[in-house]
Structures are given as structure tokens and as C-alpha cells.
Design a protein around this motif. Structure first.
Motif, PDB file in Angstrom:
ATOM      1  N   HIS A   1       0.810  -1.229   0.000  1.00 28.66           N
ATOM      2  CA  HIS A   1       0.000   0.000   0.000  1.00 28.66           C
ATOM      3  C   HIS A   1       0.834   1.266   0.000  1.00 28.66           C
ATOM      4  N   GLU A   2       2.156   1.167   0.297  1.00 26.60           N
ATOM      5  CA  GLU A   2       3.004   2.349   0.150  1.00 26.60           C
ATOM      6  C   GLU A   2       3.032   2.832  -1.290  1.00 26.60           C
ATOM      7  N   LEU A   3       2.769   1.883  -2.204  1.00 31.43           N
ATOM      8  CA  LEU A   3       2.730   2.238  -3.629  1.00 31.43           C
ATOM      9  C   LEU A   3       1.725   3.360  -3.882  1.00 31.43           C
ATOM     10  N   LEU A   4       0.650   3.355  -3.096  1.00 31.71           N
ATOM     11  CA  LEU A   4      -0.403   4.363  -3.270  1.00 31.71           C
ATOM     12  C   LEU A   4       0.144   5.765  -2.991  1.00 31.71           C
TER      13      LEU A   4
END
Lengths: 129, 167, 89
Positions: free
Chosen positions: A70-73
Motif C-alpha cells: 500500500h506504500e505504492l499508493l
């Protein structure tokens, strides 16, 4: 295995931290607003990318079977919004007719640019003002 | 070439996929419950909001788009090393410039993408678009030759974008 | 090794924040202060991510995402205010 994981994460963290620092040093050091704009928009955004990739690798590989992407977000969000806010701030600065340092070339373009007009004729090369 | 709503119940297919992926990323899971909930949201929100959107040029070439995105990502990394060197180096060797680049692509979305790319890559920030959408004003941190810079941007970023949007 | 790196990188980010603060106070124009604020919120996201790594918890992700979103919106609103003297037209 654990050592290699820590090494990779540390390298990404260090690279990210260095770029963030370079962005802020540029913000402090460069002489006029338009030049200052370059450092934070590029270096700081890439630095954040490095930190978030490090966090992603660490939390994914620390315990098997648990995937943390979710860090990709945040990364995507920052990479999309950074040029937009840079554009808006450059627009604001053009509108307020902030001074550029005197060796900036093409200062004749500030007038048409701040009114969203096309440059009259060809791009004029009038460096000294 | 504007994207017409092809299916009545799926007005914005790309947005639906984006919403589903965002929902799954937010919850950081692939659990079936979240898949169902995300699908419902991805189908429902575009139905409610499709009336607000402007028609945009359709994306025809997903492979080329992916390749363009990868190329831009690579350029961002190399450009940042360059900018970092310029920022930390002696400042009187920088030659800032404001230039106007004539635009060949049309449409708001392609111009926005080009301006964002220009902002994220080598020493340039797009600062204004002329009202007639024909000129992009770019501030360069250190420019050696104006014609060369414009040619680089046109060759490297504008041409692939024109191919992607086929305009 | 990792904890040492996290501390080192945190120190770098804090130095960056102090430099931003200096620009926020010294910046000759409003636009400079705006740019300093914009950089500061990105750097604070970096600090929160580092705290998450330090504590080994992914709970801080939502806070970082919220700061990213609110920061962008506030930068856009302030830019509009400086451009038009009005935020909502």
C-alpha cells in the motif's frame, strides 16, 4: 538472507534521505524562486520514492506470506501531484512577477506568460535586463 | 477520437479498474470480501459521477503507454542525479532560462501529461500554458542551447505521447 | 544495522526540515513560503514513514496518506488564493 534484506533496505533509505536533504539544500541555496522550484519538486519526490520502496521491501519480506504494497499508493499520489503543485506555484510566481536573477535568458517571456498569451513573434533572446 | 461510453452500465472502464486497484491497495489485501466490496464501489461510483466528466481522448496503445511510463521513470532517476549535482555544485555555472515551446499535441489530457513529464524530468519545470494551447512556457535550471532543449523534449516525450493518443 | 540507518536518515530529514523552516521565515516572497510549506509536508511524510519502519508497524500508513492528500489540497488552495484572491469561484 536477513543481512541482505537489511542491506538493501538501508541502501534505499540512505538514497532517499540524501535526495530529500539535497532538495532542501537546493531550496535554501538557490538564488531565485524559479530555480528554487526545481530542487524540491524533483529531488524530494524521488527521495520519498526511495523511502517508500524501502518500507515496502522491509514489510513484505520481514514475515513470509505477508505482502505490503500500500506504500505504492502514496508513491503514485506524490508522483502525480508533485508536477501539478509545481506548475501551480510557477504560475503563481509568474502572476506575481517575481524577480529572476539577472542572467536568466528569455525574461521578455514573463509578460506574455503571466497573461497566458502566446509569445509575440519568435522567442526573443534578450538576456540582460 | 473521444471515448464514447460503450456500455451503459460501465461508463468509465479505466476509472473502474483504477478504483478497484486503489481500494485493494488501501486495504492491502486480496480477500474475497474486499474484492466484492471494491467491485461494487468500482461499478457504482462511475455511474454516479460519469455525468461530471469531460470526454477525453481514448488510450489506444497500452503497451506503448507502459513503455513510456518506464522510460519516464528511468529519466526521472537520471535527471535527479544531474539536478543534485547542479544544486550542490557552484551556482554561478548555472544558466537558467525561460523558454516558450510550441506544442504540436492537442487536447487537455495529453498537454497535462506532457507538462507533468516536463516538470519531473531534466532540469525543467513547466510554468504556464498559453490560452490558445499552442505554447508551453518552460523554466530550465541550466540550459546550454534553446533549440537543442526543445528538440530533445519534442523527440523524447512529445512524439511518444502523440503516438499514444494518435492525434 | 537497520536501526542505525533509520536514525541516520531521520537526522537527515530533520536537517532538511530545519532548512525548510529557515526558508519559510526568510523567504522574500509569499510564493517562497508556499514552496517551503509544500516541501515541509512532504518531509513530514518521510518522518512518519521512518517512524513506521523504526517501530516495525504499518499503522502509520494512513496518517502519511492523509498528510499527502491534505498537503496537496492546501498547496492548490493557497496557490489559487494568491492567483485570484479567491479560493472558490
Amino acid at each position: 538472507m536477513n543481512f541482505i534484506l537489511e542491506l538493501v533496505v538501508s541502501v534505499f533509505l540512505l538514497v532517499g534521505g540524501i535526495f530529500i536533504l539535497v532538495g532542501s539544500i537546493g531550496l535554501m541555496r538557490l538564488p531565485d524562486f524559479f530555480m528554487r522550484l526545481h530542487a524540491p519538486t524533483k529531488a524530494t519526490t524521488l527521495g520519498m520514492g526511495g523511502l517508500l520502496i524501502a518500507s515496502m521491501i522491509l514489510f513484505t519480506l520481514r514475515e513470509p506470506g505477508h505482502i505490503s504494497v500500500h506504500e505504492l499508493l502514496i508513491t503514485l499520489f506524490l508522483f502525480i501531484t508533485a508536477p501539478v503543485s509545481a506548475h501551480m506555484m510557477a504560475k503563481t510566481a509568474l502572476h506575481q512577477k517575481l524577480k529572476m536573477i539577472s542572467r536568466t535568458r528569455g525574461q521578455a517571456l514573463v509578460e506574455p506568460a503571466s497573461q497566458q498569451m502566446a509569445p509575440s513573434g519568435e522567442t526573443v533572446e534578450s538576456g540582460k535586463s | 477520437m473521444l471515448a464514447k461510453p460503450r456500455f451503459r452500465w460501465l461508463p468509465m472502464p479505466y476509472h473502474s479498474i483504477l478504483l478497484l486497484v486503489t481500494w485493494l491497495l488501501l486495504n492491502n489485501t486480496l480477500a474475497p470480501g474486499h474484492l466484492v466490496l471494491g467491485t461494487i464501489l468500482a461499478l457504482g461510483i462511475p455511474l454516479l459521477t460519469s455525468g461530471l466528466s469531460h470526454p477525453q481522448p481514448a488510450l489506444h496503445k497500452p503497451v506503448k503507454t507502459a513503455r513510456y511510463a518506464l522510460m519516464v521513470l528511468g529519466d526521472i532517476v537520471t535527471a535527479n542525479v544531474e539536478v543534485a549535482r547542479q544544486v550542490m555544485g557552484p551556482l554561478d555555472q548555472l544558466h537558467p532560462a525561460l523558454i516558450a515551446m510550441p506544442l504540436d499535441i492537442e487536447g487537455d489530457l495529453p498537454i497535462t501529461l506532457l507538462a507533468s513529464t516536463v516538470s519531473l524530468t531534466p532540469g525543467t519545470v513547466s510554468s504556464e500554458v498559453s490560452q490558445c494551447r499552442k505554447f508551453l512556457y518552460i523554466h530550465a535550471l541550466s540550459m546550454t542551447d534553446e533549440a537543442e532543449l526543445i528538440a530533445t523534449i519534442k523527440e523524447r516525450y512529445e512524439k511518444p505521447l502523440m503516438e499514444i493518443f494518435s492525434c | 544495522m537497520l536501526s542505525l540507518t533509520v536514525i541516520l536518515v531521520s537526522i537527515m530529514v530533520v536537517i532538511a526540515l530545519i532548512l525548510n523552516l529557515w526558508r519559510l521565515f526568510a523567504g522574500p516572497d509569499l510564493a517562497d513560503r508556499l514552496l517551503a510549506l509544500d516541501t515541509m509536508y512532504i518531509n513530514s511524510i518521510a518522518l512518519i514513514i521512518l517512524l513506521g519502519i523504526w517501530l516495525g508497524s504499518t499503522l502509520y500508513f494512513e496518517a502519511a496518506l492523509l498528510i499527502a492528500m491534505l498537503g496537496f489540497v492546501s498547496t492548490a488552495a493557497l496557490c489559487k488564493y494568491l492567483l485570484r484572491g479567491d479560493i472558490i469561484e
